[in-house]
Design an enzyme around this catalytic site. Structure first.
Site, mmCIF file in Angstrom:
data_model
loop_
_atom_site.group_PDB
_atom_site.id
_atom_site.type_symbol
_atom_site.label_atom_id
_atom_site.label_comp_id
_atom_site.label_asym_id
_atom_site.label_seq_id
_atom_site.Cartn_x
_atom_site.Cartn_y
_atom_site.Cartn_z
ATOM 1 C CG HIS A 79 0.513 -8.741 -6.148
ATOM 2 N ND1 HIS A 79 1.521 -8.363 -5.292
ATOM 3 C CD2 HIS A 79 -0.596 -8.819 -5.387
ATOM 4 C CE1 HIS A 79 1.039 -8.237 -4.072
ATOM 5 N NE2 HIS A 79 -0.246 -8.492 -4.099
ATOM 6 C CG ASP A 86 4.651 -7.178 -6.254
ATOM 7 O OD1 ASP A 86 3.956 -6.610 -7.108
ATOM 8 O OD2 ASP A 86 4.250 -8.154 -5.586
ATOM 9 C CB SER A 106 -0.767 -6.193 -1.665
ATOM 10 O OG SER A 106 -0.150 -7.407 -1.419
HETATM 11 N N1 ARG Z 1 1.507 -13.390 -1.732
HETATM 12 C C1 ARG Z 1 1.256 -12.048 -2.136
HETATM 13 C C2 ARG Z 1 -0.194 -11.663 -1.802
HETATM 14 O O1 ARG Z 1 -0.837 -12.366 -1.105
HETATM 15 C C3 ARG Z 1 1.575 -11.821 -3.557
HETATM 16 C C4 ARG Z 1 0.661 -12.464 -4.538
HETATM 17 C C5 ARG Z 1 0.943 -12.215 -5.983
HETATM 18 N N2 ARG Z 1 2.085 -12.920 -6.461
HETATM 19 C C6 ARG Z 1 2.073 -14.180 -6.966
HETATM 20 N N3 ARG Z 1 3.201 -14.709 -7.344
HETATM 21 N N4 ARG Z 1 0.970 -14.883 -7.093
HETATM 22 O O2 ARG Z 1 -0.931 -10.994 -2.452
HETATM 23 N N1 GLU Z 2 0.253 -10.131 -1.088
HETATM 24 C C1 GLU Z 2 -0.733 -9.760 -0.120
HETATM 25 C C2 GLU Z 2 -1.766 -8.769 -0.666
HETATM 26 O O1 GLU Z 2 -2.096 -8.802 -1.811
HETATM 27 C C3 GLU Z 2 -0.045 -9.246 1.071
HETATM 28 C C4 GLU Z 2 0.568 -10.384 1.712
HETATM 29 C C5 GLU Z 2 -0.136 -10.766 2.966
HETATM 30 O O2 GLU Z 2 -1.150 -11.466 2.930
HETATM 31 O O3 GLU Z 2 0.365 -10.307 3.982
HETATM 32 O O4 GLU Z 2 -2.353 -8.015 0.062
#
Ligand code: ARG
Ligand code: GLU
Length: 720
Positions: free
Chosen positions: A85, A221, A654
């Site tokens: 991502h 990921d 991330s």
């Molecule tokens: N929650 C994770 C972050 O904050 C992954 C985001 C990307 N994935 C998604 N399905 N939108 O970045």
């Molecule tokens: N998916 C998040 C990022 O892009 C990390 C998840 C979080 O917020 O801890 O950094």
């Protein structure tokens, strides 16, 4: 003599240690603050092995990937891992209906196939140091906030110049503890970053937005890049003559596997945490900012999802956009649940009451800190109304794609109407013309029109009527306040929806461009709304926020003084940090217990060809059926996919390397569990878990699934 001796004993005995798992620590202070604690919890290397400016250390293998993710170097040829991502934007940019790398994945089978991404950078930290005294030189307690900021800016500029003189480094100064302390960061910025590999979305984005922020999770990921440099080994913009970067250090990868309670740490770039917020600030977030954004994004996402399901091109065009809208949306829902469950507002109130008692005990405290809480209360009362308008503006008006696109032409119109030089004007016109193609490549006007109708209506219904200046009011009235009818006219007539016409217009004389744009229906609608927003909302909010910032500085200082037995970590601010904890499952609710890892079996269990998020690639299924996992299997023969641990992480982490007690890479951080998403405001050791993809799954996908074995061969793989 004696007194000094006694004091030093007291200091050693009471030197406050960090409490369990919470905290994002500064690498250069690890030795002083955390090394003992980390080693007592299982770390087998030293703080110097993690961060040192005198010798190679793990920090030389960790980079800020773009502007908001982390990456790590895993070979002596500059091979870089990050999340899928995080690489998504790059992968998407190289994708089209013919080369759909998002859906099918992409693997460069040799270096000549690696894809350049001009303009994209990764940043490596050279050193960090405390420069508070120099930054605050000539700053006095009595000066205004504006004056103070001016001096700080001037001093910082000088410090940065001195720190980078005669080098190709770049430096930044950032404050920690809400302006009580300042740090200098010297960085090396690499400018030729090529895409090497990405799994198909059915692996890299498995579970999609449905599983996002949740555990159990089965997302592979990760994506693979490579840093290139000029022949002299220094960063250089893309050139086909550039060569792979030879890093000072790359991470070793452990395929030994993980056990519950194993020590782990995460080394990366967390973006923002706000542990010092007051009850008023949390109330505003929980009761106003989050609900408004959640509601408006729900409407927007419903429309986008509908169109994405209907059309393959729209699915490609909106994949990244939808993911980013949904990501914030779901996080805020989880954050609110967590804040309510933990009763954070009430806890903050209790702390504030304690504070009031603490200052009452001492005249000087009363004098220095006595105004803080009443001032907060007053400032937040003023902020609440404006912040509501601001939320609606950002999440409604400014979230409509064509509105944002058209708004970017306002500075052009202003410039063309000014006495700017012909060169400058030409440059600006070219810049705007240059953006047209990129915008329309990923744009669906029918979808956007539906969103326009919904969001403009919400904006109109929920904000102060003064947000609509007389010109706009008149325009709306001429449509009998029927925003759908207005949308029909805009989307069929406005020049901003006709790329060819817009391009031709920009070839005309400035006066013609100005008059055409000024007569455009969309331009006429939004220009006054934006102007009004800037004048009456944004600038006023800025003013209040400056006052709140200054209060935050004092409040943070006072709180740290009141709780002098506690070691505070500085809130995350997108600078390199270490956070540590252990591999551990959790109990999200009564009667429910989550294991600390998932396996490939879960992907097969969830498989549903009808649901995009749960599609399984036939090749992956084949490997599963034959259990062809090579050296990447767990000792029980299963294929690990993801695991959770108690590391305190946030957005920006991330892609961060998750390391074991020996400093070997065991996974890539990519998310947090939903029950713990309030950890930016309040960390809860019971419920906060970071989610990582197991490095063995990444290697398995590269090697067995994609046949990119040459990449795995480039890495250093260890069994411990
Ligand atoms: N929650 C994770 C972050 O904050 C992954 C985001 C990307 N994935 C998604 N399905 N939108 O970045
Ligand atoms: N998916 C998040 C990022 O892009 C990390 C998840 C979080 O917020 O801890 O950094």
């Amino acid at each position: 003599m004696k007194r000094v001796f006694i004091i030093s004993i007291i200091i050693t005995i009471f030197l406050p240690f960090a409490q369990a798992d919470e905290g994002m620590w500064l690498p250069y202070l690890l030795k002083q603050l955390n090394e003992k604690d980390m080693q007592s919890k299982g770390l087998r290397i030293s703080a110097d092995d993690i961060y040192s400016i005198n010798q190679g250390s793990l920090k030389d293998a960790v980079v800020l990937f773009g502007g908001g993710c982390t990456g790590e170097i895993v070979s002596d040829q500059g091979l870089l891992l990050t999340n899928h991502h995080c690489g998504y934007g790059r992968i998407q940019a190289h994708s089209s209906l013919e080369h759909d790398y998002l859906t099918n994945g992409f693997w460069a089978m040799n270096k000549s196939e690696e894809l350049p991404n001009p303009g994209f950078t990764v940043t490596m930290l050279i050193s960090m140091s405390d420069i508070t005294a120099e930054v605050l030189k000539d700053v006095t307690e009595t000066m205004s906030e504006t004056e103070r900021n001016k001096i700080i800016e001037k001093n910082s500029k000088q410090i940065i110049e001195k720190a980078t003189e005669g080098t190709h480094y770049r430096a930044t100064v950032k404050s920690i503890y809400n302006g009580n302390q300042y740090l200098l960061f010297v960085n090396e910025v690499f400018e030729d970053i090529r895409l090497v590999g990405a799994p198909p979305s059915s692996v890299g984005k498995h579970g999609g937005d449905t599983d996002n922020w949740m555990w159990p999770r089965h997302t592979g990921d990760f994506s693979v890049f490579r840093i290139y440099v000029g022949k002299d080994g220094k960063p250089a913009p893309y050139s086909k003559d550039n060569v792979p970067y030879k890093p000072k250090r790359h991470l070793s990868i452990s395929v030994k596997g993980i056990e519950p309670n194993d020590f782990t740490f995460v080394f990366g770039y967390p973006g923002t945490t706000e542990q010092f917020l007051t009850s008023w600030a949390v109330e505003l977030i929980q009761n106003q900012t989050n609900p408004i954004a959640i509601n408006l994004r729900t409407q927007r996402l419903d429309v986008i999802k509908k169109y994405m399901q209907e059309d393959r091109l729209t699915r490609i065009q909106y994949a990244a956009k939808a993911a980013s809208i949904a990501n914030g949306w779901k996080k805020w829902i989880g954050e609110n649940k967590g804040l309510i469950r933990l009763n954070t507002i009430e806890k903050k109130r209790t702390l504030e009451a304690e504070f009031t008692q603490w200052i009452a005990k001492d005249k000087t405290r009363q004098q220095t800190y006595g105004d803080i809480l009443p001032q907060y209360e007053q400032l937040y009362r003023q902020t609440a109304r404006l912040s509501k308008e601001d939320s609606y503006f950002r999440e409604a008006v400014y979230s409509i794609e064509i509105v944002r696109f058209a708004w970017a032409f306002v500075p052009l119109v202003n410039l063309l109407g000014s006495a700017a030089s012909a060169d400058k004007i030409e440059e600006a016109i070219n810049a705007h013309a240059g953006r047209i193609e990129g915008f329309f490549k990923d744009y669906n006007p029918t979808l956007d029109k539906e969103i326009f109708g919904l969001l403009m209506q919400s904006y109109y219904d929920n904000t102060d009527k003064s947000s609509f200046p007389p010109q706009t009011e008149k325009l709306l009235k001429s449509y009998k306040y029927n925003l759908k009818a207005l949308a029909d006219d805009i989307y069929s007539k406005s020049i901003f929806l006709q790329p060819d016409k817009l391009r031709s217009l920009l070839e005309n004389k400035p006066a013609k461009i100005v008059s055409s744009l000024e007569n455009d229906l969309l331009f006429r609608l939004i220009r006054p709304v934006f102007a009004n927003y800037i004048q009456t909302i944004a600038s006023e909010l800025d003013r209040l926020e400056t006052q709140i910032d200054s209060l935050n500085r004092l409040w943070t200082k006072a709180l740290m003084e009141m709780q002098s037995d506690k070691t505070f970590y500085p809130d995350a601010n997108l600078t390199l940090r270490v956070t540590y904890g252990k591999i551990d499952g959790y109990q999200p609710a009564d009667g429910v217990s989550y294991k600390y890892y998932t396996t490939l079996k879960g992907i097969m269990e969830k498989e549903d060809p009808e649901i995009y998020d749960y599609a399984v690639d036939p090749k992956l299924k084949q490997l599963y059926l034959t259990k062809d996992y090579g050296r990447y299997a767990m000792s029980n023969g299963e294929m690990p996919v993801a695991f959770i641990a108690t590391n305190h992480t946030t957005g920006g982490n991330s892609g961060s390397p998750v390391l074991n007690a020996d400093g070997h890479l065991i996974g890539l951080n990519f998310d947090r569990c939903w029950e713990g998403t309030m950890s930016d405001i309040e960390y809860d050791a019971d419920q906060c878990r970071n989610i990582s993809v197991d490095i063995r799954y990444c290697l398995f996908i590269m090697d067995k699934f994609a046949g990119a074995t040459h990449l795995v061969n480039e890495m250093t793989i260890v069994e411990n």
